[in-house]
Design a protein around this motif. Structure first.
Motif, mmCIF file in Angstrom:
data_model
loop_
_atom_site.group_PDB
_atom_site.id
_atom_site.type_symbol
_atom_site.label_atom_id
_atom_site.label_comp_id
_atom_site.label_asym_id
_atom_site.label_seq_id
_atom_site.Cartn_x
_atom_site.Cartn_y
_atom_site.Cartn_z
ATOM 1 N N LEU A 18 0.836 -1.195 0.000
ATOM 2 C CA LEU A 18 0.000 0.000 0.000
ATOM 3 C C LEU A 18 0.872 1.246 0.000
ATOM 4 N N GLY A 19 0.517 2.202 -0.854
ATOM 5 C CA GLY A 19 1.133 3.520 -0.829
ATOM 6 C C GLY A 19 0.102 4.530 -0.391
ATOM 7 N N VAL A 20 0.466 5.418 0.525
ATOM 8 C CA VAL A 20 -0.504 6.352 1.100
ATOM 9 C C VAL A 20 0.025 7.771 0.990
ATOM 10 N N LEU A 21 -0.772 8.641 0.384
ATOM 11 C CA LEU A 21 -0.499 10.073 0.396
ATOM 12 C C LEU A 21 -1.601 10.704 1.222
ATOM 13 N N SER A 22 -1.277 11.045 2.467
ATOM 14 C CA SER A 22 -2.291 11.557 3.381
ATOM 15 C C SER A 22 -2.368 13.071 3.300
ATOM 16 N N ASP A 23 -3.259 13.636 4.100
ATOM 17 C CA ASP A 23 -3.368 15.090 4.150
ATOM 18 C C ASP A 23 -2.216 15.706 4.949
ATOM 19 N N ARG A 62 6.598 19.895 -2.584
ATOM 20 C CA ARG A 62 6.499 18.976 -1.439
ATOM 21 C C ARG A 62 5.626 17.778 -1.779
ATOM 22 N N LEU A 63 4.526 18.044 -2.482
ATOM 23 C CA LEU A 63 3.616 16.949 -2.815
ATOM 24 C C LEU A 63 4.291 15.936 -3.735
ATOM 25 N N LYS A 64 5.052 16.410 -4.696
ATOM 26 C CA LYS A 64 5.729 15.481 -5.607
ATOM 27 C C LYS A 64 6.678 14.563 -4.849
ATOM 28 N N VAL A 65 7.417 15.125 -3.913
ATOM 29 C CA VAL A 65 8.348 14.314 -3.121
ATOM 30 C C VAL A 65 7.567 13.341 -2.230
ATOM 31 N N ALA A 66 6.479 13.810 -1.629
ATOM 32 C CA ALA A 66 5.668 12.939 -0.768
ATOM 33 C C ALA A 66 5.047 11.806 -1.570
ATOM 34 N N LEU A 67 4.620 12.094 -2.807
ATOM 35 C CA LEU A 67 4.044 11.043 -3.635
ATOM 36 C C LEU A 67 5.122 10.034 -4.037
ATOM 37 N N ALA A 68 6.313 10.532 -4.377
ATOM 38 C CA ALA A 68 7.408 9.607 -4.687
ATOM 39 C C ALA A 68 7.712 8.709 -3.494
ATOM 40 N N ARG A 69 7.675 9.281 -2.314
ATOM 41 C CA ARG A 69 7.900 8.524 -1.082
ATOM 42 C C ARG A 69 6.844 7.420 -0.930
ATOM 43 N N ALA A 70 5.586 7.744 -1.265
ATOM 44 C CA ALA A 70 4.502 6.760 -1.139
ATOM 45 C C ALA A 70 4.603 5.653 -2.187
ATOM 46 N N LEU A 71 5.214 5.959 -3.329
ATOM 47 C CA LEU A 71 5.256 5.004 -4.439
ATOM 48 C C LEU A 71 6.597 4.295 -4.572
ATOM 49 N N VAL A 72 7.546 4.602 -3.712
ATOM 50 C CA VAL A 72 8.908 4.132 -3.917
ATOM 51 C C VAL A 72 8.997 2.610 -3.977
ATOM 52 N N HIS A 73 8.147 1.891 -3.252
ATOM 53 C CA HIS A 73 8.199 0.431 -3.229
ATOM 54 C C HIS A 73 7.268 -0.206 -4.259
ATOM 55 N N ASP A 74 6.742 0.607 -5.194
ATOM 56 C CA ASP A 74 5.883 0.134 -6.287
ATOM 57 C C ASP A 74 4.673 -0.642 -5.773
ATOM 58 N N PRO A 75 3.852 -0.022 -4.909
ATOM 59 C CA PRO A 75 2.704 -0.728 -4.337
ATOM 60 C C PRO A 75 1.607 -0.962 -5.374
ATOM 61 N N GLN A 76 0.833 -2.006 -5.165
ATOM 62 C CA GLN A 76 -0.298 -2.287 -6.042
ATOM 63 C C GLN A 76 -1.476 -1.387 -5.727
ATOM 64 N N HIS A 77 -1.612 -0.963 -4.475
ATOM 65 C CA HIS A 77 -2.759 -0.177 -4.025
ATOM 66 C C HIS A 77 -2.286 1.185 -3.517
ATOM 67 N N VAL A 78 -2.994 2.229 -3.914
ATOM 68 C CA VAL A 78 -2.587 3.590 -3.575
ATOM 69 C C VAL A 78 -3.793 4.367 -3.053
ATOM 70 N N LEU A 79 -3.636 5.011 -1.887
ATOM 71 C CA LEU A 79 -4.669 5.857 -1.297
ATOM 72 C C LEU A 79 -4.165 7.298 -1.281
ATOM 73 N N LEU A 80 -5.006 8.227 -1.748
ATOM 74 C CA LEU A 80 -4.619 9.638 -1.812
ATOM 75 C C LEU A 80 -5.749 10.484 -1.236
ATOM 76 N N ASP A 81 -5.422 11.279 -0.233
ATOM 77 C CA ASP A 81 -6.418 12.121 0.434
ATOM 78 C C ASP A 81 -6.278 13.555 -0.091
ATOM 79 N N GLU A 82 -7.193 13.956 -0.975
ATOM 80 C CA GLU A 82 -7.204 15.289 -1.591
ATOM 81 C C GLU A 82 -5.814 15.673 -2.107
ATOM 82 N N PRO A 83 -5.284 14.912 -3.056
ATOM 83 C CA PRO A 83 -3.895 15.115 -3.476
ATOM 84 C C PRO A 83 -3.642 16.426 -4.211
#
Length: 252
Positions: A84-89, A146-167
């Motif tokens: 799971l990759g998570v981009l929270s608020d 900041r958001l681009k770096v945070a999203l890269a952080r969430a996706l770095v492990h190539d997750p199958q599932h991604v959650l994004l809270d008001e990205p």
């Protein structure tokens, strides 16, 4: 695939005579398939963020069940987090670290070996269009940076599932376009994406499916076209407002 069935969650607020129980989620159910972007829509206080936090194993449901892939969020939280990759608020970065160091730290926590990790960071920086920022400390970065770096952080492990809270909240036009391109690439790669948003044009352009949540319950689950047909409205915004604020239809 992500599947939520009858999720409920209450919180206790206040102390003594002021103590009260607030039921944030009363019964949220939906299915988010692989290879698709599913939007979670609802007014403020509808229970969207609490639902995403339950799916990400940050908050334990009081009732119901949620599966991320084949894994249960309550009984198999570590397996859920691994895929799971998570981009929270809360997009806080370590400001004394560079963009690369921020992403590298989380990749190391995910167990990626050094060579694979550096290649992955370079790939994400290219896809998210922040290569010139890689070696800069994140202190002073704009909201979009900041958001681009945070999203890269969430996706770095190539997750199958991604959650994004008001990205796209607070992003300029160029940054929002880069984010949308990335989401479409992830969808085309067969990923399962769930994101909350208040931008109806964005939802209509990106999402095959929408889940409307109000008063802690699922009011609709299906395509944009199905929501419009159900409410008799021509635009997604009008359909959402009717169902969430004006309509008195039962849960889907």
């Amino acid at each position: 695939m992500i599947r939520a069935t009858g999720l409920t969650k209450s919180f206790v607020t206040g102390w003594g005579a002021q103590r009260a129980v607030v039921q944030a989620v009363r019964g949220v159910s939906f299915v988010a398939p692989d290879g698709a972007i599913t939007a979670l829509l609802g007014p403020n206080g509808a229970g969207k963020t609490t639902t995403l936090r339950m799916l990400s194993t940050l908050v334990k449901p009081d009732g119901g069940r949620a599966l991320v892939g084949a894994h249960d969020v309550v009984s198999q939280p570590e397996a859920v987090r691994a895929d799971l990759g998570v981009l929270s608020d809360a997009r806080g970065l370590y400001t004394r670290l560079s963009a690369r160091e921020n992403v590298r730290y989380y990749g190391a926590l995910r167990g990626l070996d050094a060579a694979r990790l550096e290649a992955r960071i370079d790939e994400l920086a290219r896809l998210l269009e922040f290569e010139p920022l890689l070696e800069r400390r994140t202190e002073g970065f704009s909201t979009g940076e900041r958001l681009k770096v945070a999203l890269a952080r969430a996706l770095v492990h190539d997750p199958q599932h991604v959650l994004l809270d008001e990205p796209t909240n607070g992003l300029d036009v160029v940054s929002a376009r880069a984010l949308r391109r990335m989401l479409l690439r992830l969808k085309e790669a067969g990923k399962c994406l769930v994101f909350s948003s208040h931008v109806m044009q964005e939802v209509e352009a990106l999402c095959e499916r929408v889940v409307v949540v109000a008063r802690g319950q699922t009011l609709h689950e299906g395509t944009v076209a199905e929501l419009k047909a159900r409410t008799g409205r021509d635009s997604l915004e009008d359909a959402f407002v009717h169902l969430a604020f004006e309509g008195r239809e039962g849960a889907a």
